[in-house]
Write a protein that holds these residues in place. Structure first.
Motif, PDB file in Angstrom:
ATOM      1  N   MET A 150      -0.155  -9.891  -1.469  1.00  0.00           N
ATOM      2  CA  MET A 150      -1.060  -8.833  -1.040  1.00  0.00           C
ATOM      3  C   MET A 150      -1.627  -9.156   0.332  1.00  0.00           C
ATOM      4  N   GLU A 151      -1.006 -10.094   1.042  1.00  0.00           N
ATOM      5  CA  GLU A 151      -1.540 -10.561   2.313  1.00  0.00           C
ATOM      6  C   GLU A 151      -0.720 -10.073   3.498  1.00  0.00           C
ATOM      7  N   ASP A 152      -1.339 -10.012   4.671  1.00  0.00           N
ATOM      8  CA  ASP A 152      -0.675  -9.738   5.928  1.00  0.00           C
ATOM      9  C   ASP A 152      -1.466 -10.479   7.004  1.00  0.00           C
ATOM     10  N   ASP A 153      -0.938 -10.486   8.225  1.00  0.00           N
ATOM     11  CA  ASP A 153      -1.620 -11.236   9.276  1.00  0.00           C
ATOM     12  C   ASP A 153      -2.296 -10.326  10.291  1.00  0.00           C
ATOM     13  N   ILE A 154      -2.699  -9.131   9.863  1.00  0.00           N
ATOM     14  CA  ILE A 154      -3.479  -8.241  10.723  1.00  0.00           C
ATOM     15  C   ILE A 154      -4.831  -8.894  11.008  1.00  0.00           C
ATOM     16  N   HIS A 155      -5.310  -8.743  12.232  1.00  0.00           N
ATOM     17  CA  HIS A 155      -6.601  -9.320  12.622  1.00  0.00           C
ATOM     18  C   HIS A 155      -7.734  -8.478  12.037  1.00  0.00           C
TER      19      HIS A 155
ATOM     20  N   SER B 149       0.646   0.493  -5.016  1.00  0.00           N
ATOM     21  CA  SER B 149       0.913   0.549  -3.575  1.00  0.00           C
ATOM     22  C   SER B 149       2.403   0.375  -3.317  1.00  0.00           C
ATOM     23  N   MET B 150       2.893   0.988  -2.242  1.00  0.00           N
ATOM     24  CA  MET B 150       4.303   0.877  -1.885  1.00  0.00           C
ATOM     25  C   MET B 150       4.638  -0.477  -1.280  1.00  0.00           C
ATOM     26  N   GLY B 151       3.620  -1.205  -0.829  1.00  0.00           N
ATOM     27  CA  GLY B 151       3.862  -2.500  -0.197  1.00  0.00           C
ATOM     28  C   GLY B 151       3.968  -2.377   1.315  1.00  0.00           C
TER      29      GLY B 151
ATOM     30  N   THR C   8      -0.981  -0.367   2.662  1.00  0.00           N
ATOM     31  CA  THR C   8      -0.861   0.521   1.502  1.00  0.00           C
ATOM     32  C   THR C   8      -1.752   0.039   0.355  1.00  0.00           C
ATOM     33  N   SER C   9      -2.218  -1.213   0.433  1.00  0.00           N
ATOM     34  CA  SER C   9      -3.161  -1.718  -0.573  1.00  0.00           C
ATOM     35  C   SER C   9      -4.405  -0.861  -0.662  1.00  0.00           C
TER      36      SER C   9
END
Length: 525
Positions: A37-42, A189-191, A294-295
């Motif tokens: 459920m993680e991403d590297d968006i600031h 969520s679609m991911g 999408t989360s």
């Protein structure tokens, strides 16, 4: 596990699964992928003294179950937490993701005011831990649904596998099994993907196979939610109401469209910096946070569905689900690439809170019933004669939506849907079907016409089965008649309806509000 079953993780090949299962000490064996459920968006955080709108009584709100990490709202928001539970093996410490997801279900899109108006409460159910795989998540999903099924019907799961879908996933199978058996709805969520970070156009992004959907978004009975951008910003790949660059593209899963729908979410540049607006705004313990994915589109829809349930007094989920699909707004975006289908990114349309209410220009009629397999039923709606003032411009729009609680058995592969109800409309021309597959649990037909003649509108429902077993199949039917130009057609339609087979949403809202005021309906506890 709590029942004494031992869960083992081993490295093996998919071809060896049958041999492993043949061992008498093995209860079951499935392949598993890592869920994320993680991403590297600031992410941007903003301290704020948040307060709740005192005019809203939280005890009068519905509840959405958040299957995520523990929720950590401000202490003054305690009345919005309708309980909590930590599933076996899940992390016990709070994590921002669960709070962010919960805030979208509770508040929707926030305008920046520090006084927040809640639309739902949430039950926090921790199901995630670092290094979690589908093998861990499956028993936790089952534990959560069985714990809450008798009092909560809407569940949000903003957790996806980390690789594109290339086979039936056991997590997807479990999600469909639980929804059918317990009459609940899971919003999924679609991911997200990272292809957009190195692309210079949306066409290039979605031509890449690495942007394909991930499990469990392929759940047949689940509502899979993708994302479109909430606002336009110079230099960004996606404009308002265009697919978000990070959303995954769906497909026809056994002929069934995924995603089901989209919601607006935050926009982000290739520098990974989030744009701060109502669609990226979330709540943390200290104030606001801003993130995209999408989360956060999925819990927006989960909150909207629970609002519909609460307003119409729906004890189950099917009628509310049909009203939700009926209210979806079409998006006129057309992909530039011949290799990208718009439905694979937009589904049946855009979910918006403003579209669920009746007004003078719209009448919504609904029916919940069951029908035996192999039989037909005729539903009649009386429609008075209506002619639009400007025949060159105005068009009445009639939408017929049928949602079925289909029996799904994944062991049959492409024939997984075993029962279904299909609507056929008489006295109508110009049908624009969103899905031609008779085995799709979702059927939506849209008609545009200059006038409606003074005669009955007949809808023939046919109940199909792939098995030679007679059974009752539950369905919800919704018919909406509306004028996009805003002309008042409400009274002419609702006041002349002679057929009790369908009831208007407005009537159900008024009845529910009256019974709640008389304490005949209680939401708290």
């Amino acid at each position: 596990m709590k029942d004494g079953t031992v869960l083992l993780e081993i490295e093996s090949y998919p071809a060896l699964l049958t041999e492993i299962c043949s061992n008498p000490v093995v209860l079951s064996a499935t392949s598993a992928c890592i869920v994320t459920m993680e991403d590297d968006i600031h992410i941007v955080e903003e301290d704020a003294d948040l307060r709740l709108d005192p005019s809203v009584d939280p005890k009068c709100l519905g509840t959405v179950a958040i299957l995520d990490t523990r929720i950590d709202f401000p202490e003054s928001f305690g009345s919005l937490i309708d309980g909590s539970h930590v599933c076996d093996g899940a992390d016990t410490a709070p994590n921002p993701h669960g709070s962010w997801v919960a805030s979208k279900a509770v508040f929707g899109n926030m305008d920046g005011s520090v006084i927040l108006r809640p639309r739902n409460r949430v039950f926090g159910c921790a199901v995630y831990n670092e290094g979690c795989t589908t093998a861990h998540l499956i028993p936790r999903l089952e534990e959560a649904v069985k714990l809450l099924k008798d009092r909560i019907k809407v569940f949000n799961l903003s957790i996806n596998c980390d690789v594109p879908l290339d086979r039936d996933d056991p997590l997807t199978k479990k999600a469909d099994e639980l929804q059918y058996e317990h009459g609940v709805q899971i919003i999924i969520s679609m991911g997200n993907h990272g292809v957009w970070k190195s692309s210079d156009s949306l066409s290039f992004v979605f031509e890449d196979d690495d942007t394909r959907m991930t499990a469990p978004a392929d759940s047949i009975l689940g509502i899979s939610v993708g994302s479109v951008s909430g606002e336009t910003y110079p230099g960004l790949l996606s404009k308002r109401n265009e697919p978000s660059p990070y959303t995954r593209k769906g497909m026809l899963v056994n002929g069934i469209q995924k995603p089901d729908m989209v919601a607006r979410s935050g926009n982000v540049g290739q520098d990974l910096r989030i744009k701060m607006d109502p669609y990226s705004r979330l709540v943390t313990r200290r104030g606001f946070a801003y993130n995209a994915g999408t989360s956060f589109a999925a819990p927006y829809v989960a909150g909207l569905l629970e609002m519909i349930r609460t307003r119409i007094g729906d004890d189950g989920i099917l009628t509310s689900k049909a009203v939700l699909y009926d209210s979806l707004k079409p998006i006129e975006w057309v992909p530039e690439s011949d290799y990208v289908r718009r439905e694979d990114l937009l589904g049946y349309g855009l979910a918006e809170e403003s579209d669920i209410a009746e007004d003078g220009s719209r009448v919504t009629l609904m029916r919940l019933d069951s029908i035996k397999t192999g039989t037909e039923k005729i539903i009649t709606v009386e429609v008075p004669e209506i002619e639009m003032p400007n025949k060159k411009v105005n068009r009445l729009v009639v939408t017929v939506t049928c949602v079925t609680m289909s029996r799904v058995e994944h062991r049959y592969g492409e024939d997984s849907v075993r029962t279904n109800v299909v609507p056929y409309c008489k006295n109508a021309e110009g049908a624009s079907p969103a899905n031609n597959n008779v085995w799709s649990p979702i059927h939506k037909r849209v008609f545009k016409m200059k006038k409606m003649k003074d005669k009955d509108w007949k809808i023939r429902l046919e109940c199909k089965s792939r098995d030679e077993v007679e059974e009752d199949v539950e369905y919800a039917l919704v018919v909406s008649i509306w004028d996009p130009k805003g002309n008042d057609i409400c009274a002419r339609i609702r006041n002349t309806n002679r057929y009790p087979e369908m009831v208007s949403v407005r009537e159900m809202v008024r009845l529910t509000e009256r019974m709640r005021a008389e304490n005949k309906i209680k939401l708290d506890g």
